[in-house]
Design a protein around this motif. Structure first.
Motif, PDB file in Angstrom:
ATOM      1  N   LEU A  40       4.699  -1.836   4.900  1.00 58.18           N
ATOM      2  CA  LEU A  40       4.005  -1.508   3.664  1.00 58.18           C
ATOM      3  C   LEU A  40       2.753  -0.716   3.990  1.00 58.18           C
ATOM      4  CD1 LEU A  40       4.326  -4.916   1.795  1.00 58.18           C
ATOM      5  CD2 LEU A  40       5.671  -2.842   1.466  1.00 58.18           C
ATOM      6  N   VAL A  41       2.425   0.228   3.126  1.00 53.76           N
ATOM      7  CA  VAL A  41       1.185   1.001   3.275  1.00 53.76           C
ATOM      8  C   VAL A  41       0.383   0.841   1.990  1.00 53.76           C
ATOM      9  CG1 VAL A  41       2.065   2.648   4.974  1.00 53.76           C
ATOM     10  CG2 VAL A  41       2.348   3.144   2.527  1.00 53.76           C
ATOM     11  N   GLU A  42      -0.928   0.949   2.126  1.00 50.82           N
ATOM     12  CA  GLU A  42      -1.829   0.773   0.985  1.00 50.82           C
ATOM     13  C   GLU A  42      -3.109   1.538   1.286  1.00 50.82           C
ATOM     14  OE1 GLU A  42      -2.548   0.442  -2.159  1.00 50.82           O
ATOM     15  OE2 GLU A  42      -1.756  -1.579  -2.363  1.00 50.82           O
ATOM     16  N   ASP A  43      -3.794   1.963   0.229  1.00 53.15           N
ATOM     17  CA  ASP A  43      -5.040   2.684   0.445  1.00 53.15           C
ATOM     18  C   ASP A  43      -6.194   1.736   0.759  1.00 53.15           C
ATOM     19  OD1 ASP A  43      -5.078   1.781  -2.203  1.00 53.15           O
ATOM     20  OD2 ASP A  43      -5.683   3.696  -3.054  1.00 53.15           O
ATOM     21  N   VAL A  44      -6.408   0.731  -0.087  1.00 50.15           N
ATOM     22  CA  VAL A  44      -7.521  -0.208   0.097  1.00 50.15           C
ATOM     23  C   VAL A  44      -7.022  -1.629  -0.128  1.00 50.15           C
ATOM     24  CG1 VAL A  44      -9.808  -0.908  -0.743  1.00 50.15           C
ATOM     25  CG2 VAL A  44      -9.174   1.513  -0.749  1.00 50.15           C
ATOM     26  N   VAL A  45      -7.442  -2.546   0.728  1.00 50.68           N
ATOM     27  CA  VAL A  45      -7.157  -3.966   0.526  1.00 50.68           C
ATOM     28  C   VAL A  45      -8.476  -4.678   0.274  1.00 50.68           C
ATOM     29  CG1 VAL A  45      -6.447  -6.102   1.667  1.00 50.68           C
ATOM     30  CG2 VAL A  45      -5.009  -4.084   1.817  1.00 50.68           C
ATOM     31  N   THR A  46      -8.536  -5.394  -0.850  1.00 46.48           N
ATOM     32  CA  THR A  46      -9.702  -6.218  -1.174  1.00 46.48           C
ATOM     33  C   THR A  46      -9.260  -7.678  -1.119  1.00 46.48           C
ATOM     34  OG1 THR A  46     -10.607  -4.462  -2.572  1.00 46.48           O
ATOM     35  CG2 THR A  46     -11.540  -6.664  -2.858  1.00 46.48           C
ATOM     36  N   SER A  47      -8.581  -8.144  -2.152  1.00 45.14           N
ATOM     37  CA  SER A  47      -8.073  -9.520  -2.177  1.00 45.14           C
ATOM     38  C   SER A  47      -6.641  -9.601  -1.640  1.00 45.14           C
ATOM     39  CB  SER A  47      -8.112 -10.066  -3.602  1.00 45.14           C
ATOM     40  OG  SER A  47      -7.190  -9.353  -4.411  1.00 45.14           O
ATOM     41  N   GLY A  48      -5.974  -8.452  -1.568  1.00 46.56           N
ATOM     42  CA  GLY A  48      -4.588  -8.407  -1.100  1.00 46.56           C
ATOM     43  C   GLY A  48      -3.565  -8.513  -2.218  1.00 46.56           C
ATOM     44  N   GLY A  49      -4.013  -8.584  -3.476  1.00 42.30           N
ATOM     45  CA  GLY A  49      -3.109  -8.788  -4.609  1.00 42.30           C
ATOM     46  C   GLY A  49      -2.023  -7.745  -4.748  1.00 42.30           C
ATOM     47  N   SER A  50      -2.371  -6.465  -4.667  1.00 46.61           N
ATOM     48  CA  SER A  50      -1.367  -5.400  -4.814  1.00 46.61           C
ATOM     49  C   SER A  50      -0.345  -5.434  -3.688  1.00 46.61           C
ATOM     50  CB  SER A  50      -2.033  -4.024  -4.833  1.00 46.61           C
ATOM     51  OG  SER A  50      -2.670  -3.808  -6.047  1.00 46.61           O
ATOM     52  N   VAL A  51      -0.832  -5.640  -2.481  1.00 45.92           N
ATOM     53  CA  VAL A  51       0.084  -5.671  -1.337  1.00 45.92           C
ATOM     54  C   VAL A  51       1.013  -6.879  -1.441  1.00 45.92           C
ATOM     55  CG1 VAL A  51       0.264  -5.795   1.170  1.00 45.92           C
ATOM     56  CG2 VAL A  51      -1.528  -4.439   0.149  1.00 45.92           C
ATOM     57  N   LEU A  52       0.480  -8.001  -1.869  1.00 52.52           N
ATOM     58  CA  LEU A  52       1.327  -9.191  -2.023  1.00 52.52           C
ATOM     59  C   LEU A  52       2.396  -8.973  -3.092  1.00 52.52           C
ATOM     60  CD1 LEU A  52      -1.314 -12.025  -1.631  1.00 52.52           C
ATOM     61  CD2 LEU A  52       0.562 -11.467  -0.059  1.00 52.52           C
ATOM     62  N   LYS A  53       2.044  -8.282  -4.166  1.00 57.01           N
ATOM     63  CA  LYS A  53       3.033  -7.985  -5.211  1.00 57.01           C
ATOM     64  C   LYS A  53       4.131  -7.062  -4.651  1.00 57.01           C
ATOM     65  CE  LYS A  53       3.472  -6.519 -10.001  1.00 57.01           C
ATOM     66  NZ  LYS A  53       2.825  -6.049 -11.206  1.00 57.01           N
ATOM     67  N   ALA A  54       3.726  -6.052  -3.872  1.00 55.94           N
ATOM     68  CA  ALA A  54       4.706  -5.166  -3.241  1.00 55.94           C
ATOM     69  C   ALA A  54       5.563  -5.940  -2.244  1.00 55.94           C
ATOM     70  CB  ALA A  54       3.996  -4.002  -2.550  1.00 55.94           C
ATOM     71  N   ALA A  55       4.936  -6.825  -1.479  1.00 56.30           N
ATOM     72  CA  ALA A  55       5.675  -7.632  -0.504  1.00 56.30           C
ATOM     73  C   ALA A  55       6.712  -8.508  -1.209  1.00 56.30           C
ATOM     74  CB  ALA A  55       4.704  -8.489   0.314  1.00 56.30           C
ATOM     75  N   ASP A  56       6.317  -9.120  -2.314  1.00 56.32           N
ATOM     76  CA  ASP A  56       7.256  -9.964  -3.063  1.00 56.32           C
ATOM     77  C   ASP A  56       8.467  -9.161  -3.535  1.00 56.32           C
ATOM     78  OD1 ASP A  56       5.684 -12.212  -2.686  1.00 56.32           O
ATOM     79  OD2 ASP A  56       4.727 -12.080  -4.666  1.00 56.32           O
ATOM     80  N   ALA A  57       8.228  -7.934  -4.035  1.00 56.00           N
ATOM     81  CA  ALA A  57       9.333  -7.084  -4.485  1.00 56.00           C
ATOM     82  C   ALA A  57      10.255  -6.736  -3.322  1.00 56.00           C
ATOM     83  CB  ALA A  57       8.801  -5.812  -5.142  1.00 56.00           C
ATOM     84  N   CYS A  58       9.665  -6.460  -2.165  1.00 54.32           N
ATOM     85  CA  CYS A  58      10.467  -6.121  -0.980  1.00 54.32           C
ATOM     86  C   CYS A  58      11.293  -7.325  -0.524  1.00 54.32           C
ATOM     87  CB  CYS A  58       9.569  -5.634   0.148  1.00 54.32           C
ATOM     88  SG  CYS A  58       8.873  -3.996  -0.147  1.00 54.32           S
ATOM     89  N   LEU A  59      10.670  -8.487  -0.489  1.00 52.07           N
ATOM     90  CA  LEU A  59      11.389  -9.686  -0.064  1.00 52.07           C
ATOM     91  C   LEU A  59      12.513 -10.016  -1.040  1.00 52.07           C
ATOM     92  CD1 LEU A  59       8.341 -11.812   1.143  1.00 52.07           C
ATOM     93  CD2 LEU A  59      10.054 -10.650   2.574  1.00 52.07           C
TER      94      LEU A  59
END
Length: 185
Positions: free
Chosen positions: A124-143
């Motif tokens: 996964l790639v992302e521009d900015v991580v603060t709390s990680g919410g967006s990345v976790l949502k993307a991770a859930d979709a991938c899983l």
């Protein structure tokens, strides 16, 4: 230009194009005295080129050999595209995919555009991580799609708990820059 030169140049572009000072409310709901709009850098011709190279360098450094790279639209889109294009140039093509914020309500109803086949390894790639919410949502979709996540490459880790939240889910984060390094270094 070598990897260190590309990194220093990307830092200069980020500081010139993507850092805004003032009073902001972030997607996480937190208040901040600065805002990082990395899309201003990843949509910049040289910034996109540098970002793609540095993401590929990070994959190599970590030993991650993904079948595809992608993440949550909109922040991940230019990063994934730049990485895919430059991976082809390096003779190690890695296609891109995009995770929608919500599955399409029409047509195919896809949550992931150009979703790799079930069982594929992705980064996964992302521009900015603060709390990680967006990345976790993307991770859930991938899983949910049956993909295996090797790790996450982010341009800037704001150092506000995102890396820890991702780590708690067993996801490794590789940041090209930390906020401290970018803003104070």
């Amino acid at each position: 230009m070598g990897a260190q030169g590309r990194r220093e140049r990307l830092k200069k572009i980020l500081l010139a194009e993507s850092v805004e000072r003032g009073d902001f409310v972030l997607a996480s709901g937190r208040k901040s005295s600065y805002y990082l709009d990395c899309r201003r850098t990843t949509l910049h011709a040289e910034g996109a080129w540098l970002t793609g190279h540095l993401v590929l360098d990070a994959l190599e450094r970590r030993g991650w050999v993904p079948d595809a790279v992608g993440g949550m639209t909109l922040g991940a889109d230019p990063i994934a595209a730049a990485t895919a294009v430059l991976s082809f140039e390096r003779d190690r093509p890695v296609p891109a995919f995009l995770v929608r914020k919500e599955a399409k309500a029409h047509g195919t109803g896809r949550a992931i555009e150009r979703c790799p086949p079930e069982g594929s390894k992705v980064v996964l790639v992302e521009d900015v991580v603060t709390s990680g919410g967006s990345v976790l949502k993307a991770a859930d979709a991938c899983l949910e799609a049956g993909l295996s996540i090797l790790g996450i490459v982010v341009i800037v880790d704001r150092e506000e708990g995102g890396a820890e939240a991702l780590g708690a889910r067993g996801l490794e984060l590789e940041a090209l820059f930390t906020a401290t390094e970018l803003l104070e270094g």
